[in-house]
Design a protein around this motif. Structure first.
Motif, PDB file in Angstrom:
ATOM      1  N   SER B   4       0.835  -1.204   0.000  1.00 55.21           N
ATOM      2  CA  SER B   4       0.000   0.000   0.000  1.00 55.21           C
ATOM      3  C   SER B   4       0.869   1.253   0.000  1.00 55.21           C
ATOM      4  N   ASP B   5       2.058   1.174   0.640  1.00 57.59           N
ATOM      5  CA  ASP B   5       2.982   2.324   0.578  1.00 57.59           C
ATOM      6  C   ASP B   5       3.418   2.583  -0.865  1.00 57.59           C
ATOM      7  N   VAL B   6       3.714   1.496  -1.576  1.00 57.03           N
ATOM      8  CA  VAL B   6       4.158   1.630  -2.970  1.00 57.03           C
ATOM      9  C   VAL B   6       3.064   2.305  -3.788  1.00 57.03           C
ATOM     10  N   LEU B   7       1.820   1.855  -3.573  1.00 56.21           N
ATOM     11  CA  LEU B   7       0.701   2.442  -4.319  1.00 56.21           C
ATOM     12  C   LEU B   7       0.513   3.912  -3.993  1.00 56.21           C
ATOM     13  N   ILE B   8       0.581   4.236  -2.692  1.00 57.54           N
ATOM     14  CA  ILE B   8       0.403   5.636  -2.287  1.00 57.54           C
ATOM     15  C   ILE B   8       1.495   6.486  -2.929  1.00 57.54           C
ATOM     16  N   HIS B   9       2.714   5.964  -2.918  1.00 61.06           N
ATOM     17  CA  HIS B   9       3.831   6.700  -3.518  1.00 61.06           C
ATOM     18  C   HIS B   9       3.590   6.958  -5.003  1.00 61.06           C
ATOM     19  N   LEU B  10       3.158   5.917  -5.715  1.00 59.00           N
ATOM     20  CA  LEU B  10       2.926   6.058  -7.161  1.00 59.00           C
ATOM     21  C   LEU B  10       1.778   7.021  -7.448  1.00 59.00           C
ATOM     22  N   HIS B  11       0.701   6.919  -6.652  1.00 55.62           N
ATOM     23  CA  HIS B  11      -0.445   7.806  -6.862  1.00 55.62           C
ATOM     24  C   HIS B  11      -0.027   9.254  -6.610  1.00 55.62           C
ATOM     25  N   GLN B  12       0.736   9.456  -5.536  1.00 55.41           N
ATOM     26  CA  GLN B  12       1.152  10.811  -5.199  1.00 55.41           C
ATOM     27  C   GLN B  12       2.050  11.382  -6.291  1.00 55.41           C
ATOM     28  N   LYS B  13       2.952  10.524  -6.782  1.00 56.78           N
ATOM     29  CA  LYS B  13       3.861  10.956  -7.837  1.00 56.78           C
ATOM     30  C   LYS B  13       3.062  11.348  -9.088  1.00 56.78           C
ATOM     31  N   ALA B  14       2.067  10.533  -9.419  1.00 55.65           N
ATOM     32  CA  ALA B  14       1.252  10.801 -10.608  1.00 55.65           C
ATOM     33  C   ALA B  14       0.507  12.127 -10.456  1.00 55.65           C
ATOM     34  N   ILE B  15      -0.086  12.332  -9.289  1.00 59.98           N
ATOM     35  CA  ILE B  15      -0.824  13.579  -9.039  1.00 59.98           C
ATOM     36  C   ILE B  15       0.134  14.767  -9.135  1.00 59.98           C
ATOM     37  N   ASN B  16       1.313  14.642  -8.542  1.00 60.14           N
ATOM     38  CA  ASN B  16       2.284  15.746  -8.593  1.00 60.14           C
ATOM     39  C   ASN B  16       2.656  16.088 -10.038  1.00 60.14           C
ATOM     40  N   LEU B  17       2.913  15.057 -10.837  1.00 64.51           N
ATOM     41  CA  LEU B  17       3.288  15.290 -12.235  1.00 64.51           C
ATOM     42  C   LEU B  17       2.162  16.003 -12.982  1.00 64.51           C
ATOM     43  N   LEU B  18       0.929  15.537 -12.753  1.00 66.27           N
ATOM     44  CA  LEU B  18      -0.206  16.134 -13.465  1.00 66.27           C
ATOM     45  C   LEU B  18      -0.402  17.582 -13.021  1.00 66.27           C
ATOM     46  N   GLN B  19      -0.199  17.820 -11.734  1.00 66.74           N
ATOM     47  CA  GLN B  19      -0.379  19.195 -11.266  1.00 66.74           C
ATOM     48  C   GLN B  19       0.709  20.120 -11.796  1.00 66.74           C
ATOM     49  N   GLU B  20       1.909  19.593 -11.936  1.00 71.15           N
ATOM     50  CA  GLU B  20       2.988  20.396 -12.544  1.00 71.15           C
ATOM     51  C   GLU B  20       2.626  20.760 -13.988  1.00 71.15           C
ATOM     52  N   ASP B  21       2.109  19.760 -14.705  1.00 68.02           N
ATOM     53  CA  ASP B  21       1.764  20.002 -16.107  1.00 68.02           C
ATOM     54  C   ASP B  21       0.605  20.990 -16.214  1.00 68.02           C
ATOM     55  N   ALA B  22      -0.378  20.833 -15.313  1.00 68.89           N
ATOM     56  CA  ALA B  22      -1.519  21.755 -15.311  1.00 68.89           C
ATOM     57  C   ALA B  22      -1.014  23.165 -15.011  1.00 68.89           C
ATOM     58  N   TYR B  23      -0.081  23.273 -14.100  1.00 70.27           N
ATOM     59  CA  TYR B  23       0.464  24.569 -13.703  1.00 70.27           C
ATOM     60  C   TYR B  23       1.124  25.271 -14.893  1.00 70.27           C
ATOM     61  N   LYS B  24       1.832  24.507 -15.700  1.00 75.20           N
ATOM     62  CA  LYS B  24       2.490  25.107 -16.874  1.00 75.20           C
ATOM     63  C   LYS B  24       1.445  25.693 -17.831  1.00 75.20           C
ATOM     64  N   ILE B  25       0.328  24.965 -17.991  1.00 73.89           N
ATOM     65  CA  ILE B  25      -0.716  25.468 -18.891  1.00 73.89           C
ATOM     66  C   ILE B  25      -1.396  26.688 -18.263  1.00 73.89           C
ATOM     67  N   GLU B  26      -1.628  26.625 -16.935  1.00 75.43           N
ATOM     68  CA  GLU B  26      -2.178  27.790 -16.220  1.00 75.43           C
ATOM     69  C   GLU B  26      -1.336  29.025 -16.506  1.00 75.43           C
ATOM     70  N   LYS B  27      -0.028  28.840 -16.456  1.00 76.06           N
ATOM     71  CA  LYS B  27       0.891  29.964 -16.675  1.00 76.06           C
ATOM     72  C   LYS B  27       0.723  30.527 -18.082  1.00 76.06           C
ATOM     73  N   LEU B  28       0.605  29.630 -19.051  1.00 73.62           N
ATOM     74  CA  LEU B  28       0.394  30.082 -20.435  1.00 73.62           C
ATOM     75  C   LEU B  28      -0.894  30.898 -20.536  1.00 73.62           C
ATOM     76  N   ILE B  29      -1.940  30.413 -19.852  1.00 74.38           N
ATOM     77  CA  ILE B  29      -3.228  31.122 -19.887  1.00 74.38           C
ATOM     78  C   ILE B  29      -3.082  32.495 -19.226  1.00 74.38           C
TER      79      ILE B  29
END
Lengths: 95, 95
Positions: B4-29
């Motif tokens: 479950s730790d491995v899963l939490i780590h992967l989920h958190q990593k995925a969310i962080n990556l997506l939020q970084e990408d969303a942030y870049k688009i926010e900046k463009l907007i």
């Protein structure tokens, strides 16, 4: 399941999803290969380029998320790009 | 680490990556919001649309791969789309 089983399961699932998506694009390329005469439809190129761009973003995310090894992800996308290049070459020879 | 730790780590990593990408688009907007006068550049809309399309493919993959809950993924993309709609509205009012 042990933590390594969980990881193997997630990696396998990710690879399967990417291969399904690659397969759909392959099919689009094949259909267009078989219908070279219909070059008139410029939307086809647009659609393929967009599909491959979207797919490359999926692959990139899967690599960054640690689900797919970089070398494997890049190989999947290169293969598609080679097929697309062949399609464009065949289209140009037809003109 | 437990599975479950491995899963939490992967989920958190995925969310962080997506939020970084969303942030870049926010900046463009945001940049475009601050420069509404430069509407002359139609490439900006093209770039934003393409970026959001690519990002929606990332989100979709993350959901299908079981890394991100569907409701969370859809919320991230809806937020971006709302911001983009506001930008276009502001641009149209400016014309």
């Amino acid at each position: 399941m042990s933590s390594s089983d969980v990881l193997i399961h997630l990696h396998q699932k990710a690879i399967n999803l990417l291969q399904e998506d690659a397969y759909k694009i392959e099919k689009l390329i094949e259909v267009q290969m078989e219908n070279l005469a219909t070059r008139k439809c410029p939307l086809y190129e647009e659609v393929l380029d967009t599909q491959i761009y979207g797919f490359s973003r999926e692959i990139d995310f899967a690599i960054r998320a640690g689900l797919v090894a970089e070398v494997i992800g890049k190989e999947i996308i290169s293969k598609l790009e080679r097929n697309l290049a062949q399609l464009y070459e065949a289209m140009n020879n037809k003109v």
